[in-house]
Design a protein around this motif. Structure first.
Motif, PDB file in Angstrom:
ATOM      1  N   MET A 136      12.485  -1.474   6.584  1.00 30.93           N
ATOM      2  CA  MET A 136      11.657  -2.251   6.969  1.00 30.93           C
ATOM      3  C   MET A 136      10.861  -2.651   5.358  1.00 30.93           C
ATOM      4  O   MET A 136      10.127  -3.584   5.472  1.00 30.93           O
ATOM      5  CB  MET A 136      10.605  -1.914   7.907  1.00 30.93           C
ATOM      6  N   LYS A 146       1.360   5.861   8.590  1.00 27.87           N
ATOM      7  CA  LYS A 146       1.556   4.852   9.726  1.00 27.87           C
ATOM      8  C   LYS A 146       2.550   5.557  10.358  1.00 27.87           C
ATOM      9  O   LYS A 146       2.900   5.284  11.688  1.00 27.87           O
ATOM     10  CB  LYS A 146       1.639   3.351   9.268  1.00 27.87           C
TER      11      LYS A 146
ATOM     12  N   PHE B 105       4.883  -3.313  13.766  1.00 29.98           N
ATOM     13  CA  PHE B 105       5.004  -2.627  12.522  1.00 29.98           C
ATOM     14  C   PHE B 105       5.479  -3.136  11.235  1.00 29.98           C
ATOM     15  O   PHE B 105       4.816  -3.326  10.459  1.00 29.98           O
ATOM     16  CB  PHE B 105       5.649  -1.177  13.177  1.00 29.98           C
ATOM     17  N   PRO B 106       6.738  -3.859  11.482  1.00 26.64           N
ATOM     18  CA  PRO B 106       7.338  -4.327  10.134  1.00 26.64           C
ATOM     19  C   PRO B 106       6.346  -5.450   9.691  1.00 26.64           C
ATOM     20  O   PRO B 106       6.213  -5.733   8.574  1.00 26.64           O
ATOM     21  CB  PRO B 106       8.646  -4.890  10.663  1.00 26.64           C
ATOM     22  N   GLU B 108       2.810  -5.304   9.907  1.00 23.15           N
ATOM     23  CA  GLU B 108       1.920  -4.698   9.119  1.00 23.15           C
ATOM     24  C   GLU B 108       2.256  -4.313   7.851  1.00 23.15           C
ATOM     25  O   GLU B 108       1.578  -4.553   6.759  1.00 23.15           O
ATOM     26  CB  GLU B 108       1.590  -3.414  10.049  1.00 23.15           C
ATOM     27  N   ILE B 109       3.534  -3.935   7.780  1.00 26.47           N
ATOM     28  CA  ILE B 109       4.201  -3.469   6.438  1.00 26.47           C
ATOM     29  C   ILE B 109       4.088  -4.826   5.664  1.00 26.47           C
ATOM     30  O   ILE B 109       3.985  -4.624   4.391  1.00 26.47           O
ATOM     31  CB  ILE B 109       5.614  -2.674   6.708  1.00 26.47           C
TER      32      ILE B 109
END
Lengths: 227, 321
Positions: A136, A146, B105-106, B108-109
């Motif tokens: 990702m 995280k 999640f991705p 956030e990244i």
């Protein structure tokens, strides 16, 4: 039996303040050393995993050095370690007596112990999840913060409880060379004065403290575990 | 969309070297579903991991959406990865996060703000039909639901390319069909380019426009599925249509990839005076087309002329030995 209880009842008003202060000293030593143990042991555990072959930042040389340091710390019996670091203790706290002085050897003894437990917990995190995060486009520090730590949280808490229980037991040993706390009371009253009332009372108090730590820990583990 | 040239990857084990990829060229066109099929250990997984550089090839170049990933710096590679979604065989969801937080999640990244994350997550939950599971944890979901979350997560940053690593291998046949259907829909509706690896021929048959067969680190066959089916001797064609192992003499296999309105069989019996006997056959949906295969025994003095007539009308004629 009846006489024993009667005598205990009579002596309790004198014993209670001693035991209570001892408990507070023990808690003081354990809580501060727990704090330092997390502060140093957690990053150390993360580094042990990250520098491993196939880790986030493979560095075999660093891993070897850290592993050796941790093993040295783990292989010293606590009572020996305590004496061995006396000069360091004096350097940091200005004294070698009392609960504050005991925090130094307690922390040094518990850091490698906790670091190994952290390492074990982190290793159990699914490798696929780390890979997915890399795919990702996550930074390595993001993965630690995280993914690795949250995923391993139940194991980390369980490990922390084990460490705290070990610290309670170490703190009693620290009492033997003047660290204060419940261990100190057991030695001074129970051992040196043959006063069984104090001896057994400290035993009960220690069991209660350990039990409380374990129960809180188990509760938290259940709370954060979603497996 | 994905162009890889001369990919080579060698794993060095204690006392030997394993060539996982050997001069592989991969060319996935924009908007297609490309399947790489092969046995385990053929190098499919390594190939897929080379496309987003989870594995760095020892030699060769990987160009995705115009960017040469092999030449990018670490931060730019991370940014490029936001445009390449990945779906995993064992889902690889974070067990400590809810479904919604997994999908976020991705984002956030990628540094997307909280409000926008929430909006996008809601869209994606809707897209994969899991709106009611937003607050559930992965452990509470079935395999198919977990994979839907995996797909939603992969799509969150609006990637142009989706890599699928045996996405259906851990699922039962029914769930497999629904996940493949979802991938197909996403491919059509979002114009998503999909590169998938699988060991199941069925997956190729159901959703792939193009395919490659991989063996010992290289492609033995590759191209558009329909064209491969029309290629005599194609291993893929034979795998998609297994025919009876033993047939009587003079049997031919006829493959037709498009509808034919002409009554070819009766034509050849009349015009070439041959006998036609149907031994077996199947019609299957491949890459959105119905493709048929027939094993027929054709006998008579003008047999060859009859077969040429069929071939002249777009059938693929193969002699069965």
């Amino acid at each position: 039996m009846i006489e024993w209880i009667a005598e205990l009842g009579q002596r309790w008003p004198d014993m209670w303040p001693v035991l209570w202060l001892g408990t507070l000293d023990t808690l003081y030593m354990v809580l501060w050393s727990t704090l330092f143990t997390i502060l140093f042991g957690l990053p150390l555990g993360v580094l042990l995993v990250a520098t491993d072959r196939g880790g986030l930042t493979p560095a075999p040389a660093v891993k070897a050095v850290l592993g050796t340091v941790v093993n040295i710390g783990r292989s010293l019996p606590f009572i020996v370690l305590m004496v061995a670091v006396l000069s360091l203790t004096r350097l940091i706290t200005g004294t070698t007596l009392g609960p504050t002085a005991a925090i130094v050897p307690l922390s040094i003894g518990a850091i490698p112990f906790f670091a190994r437990l952290v390492e074990t917990s982190l290793r159990e995190v699914d490798r696929g999840v780390v890979e997915a995060s890399l795919a990702m486009g996550a930074r390595r520090l993001t993965i630690v913060g995280k993914v690795l730590l949250p995923e391993a949280l139940p194991g980390l808490i369980a490990g922390l409880v084990m460490t705290i229980v070990a610290l309670i037991s170490y703190s009693a040993m620290a009492g033997a060379i003047g660290g204060g706390g419940l261990g100190d009371i057991a030695i001074r009253y129970g051992y040196q004065r043959f006063d069984d009332y104090y001896l057994w009372a400290t035993v009960v108090f220690l069991v209660l403290v350990v039990q409380a730590a374990q129960s809180v820990g188990d509760f938290l583990v259940r709370r954060v575990s979603h497996r | 969309m994905i162009n890889a040239e001369g990919l080579r990857k060698v794993y060095r084990l204690k006392n030997r070297e394993v060539v996982a990829l050997d001069a592989v060229d991969l060319n996935v066109r924009q908007g297609e579903v490309y399947g790489v099929v092969g046995q385990s250990g053929a190098g499919k997984s390594t190939l897929l991991r080379c496309v987003n550089l989870l594995e760095r090839p020892d030699a060769g170049r990987v160009v995705v959406d115009g960017a040469d990933l092999t030449a990018l710096s670490r931060p730019r590679l991370r940014a490029a990865r936001h445009g390449i979604g990945m779906v995993h065989q064992h889902f690889a969801l974070l067990s400590s996060r809810t479904v919604a937080a997994n999908i976020a999640f991705p984002l956030e990244i990628a540094g997307v703000g909280a409000a926008q994350r929430r909006r996008r997550v809601a869209e994606l939950l809707e897209l994969v039909g899991l709106t009611d599971k937003a607050k559930a944890y992965p452990a509470q979901l079935s395999g198919g639901q977990k994979q839907r979350v995996g797909i939603a997560r992969a799509l969150a940053p609006n990637p142009k390319v989706l890599l699928s690593d045996e996405a259906t291998s851990a699922l039962d046949p029914q769930t497999t069909a629904s996940i493949l259907g979802l991938l197909r829909d996403l491919n059509r509706e979002l114009g998503l380019t999909v590169l998938l690896i699988t060991h199941e021929m069925d997956v190729i048959k159901q959703i792939c426009d193009s395919a490659a067969i991989m063996e010992n680190g290289s492609f033995t066959e590759s191209g558009q599925v329909l064209e491969l089916l029309e290629t005599p001797g194609s291993l893929l064609a034979r795998s998609l249509f297994p025919l009876p192992a033993s047939s009587p003499p003079d049997t031919v296999t006829l493959t037709y990839t498009r509808q034919s309105d002409e009554p070819l069989m009766s034509q050849i019996t009349r015009e070439f005076d041959v006998d036609v006997n149907i031994i077996g056959g199947a019609v299957e949906e491949v890459a959105g087309h119905s493709v048929g295969r027939l094993n027929v025994r054709v006998t008579g003095p003008r047999r060859q002329a009859a077969l040429d007539h069929l071939a002249g009308h777009g059938l693929i004629v193969e002699e069965v030995r």
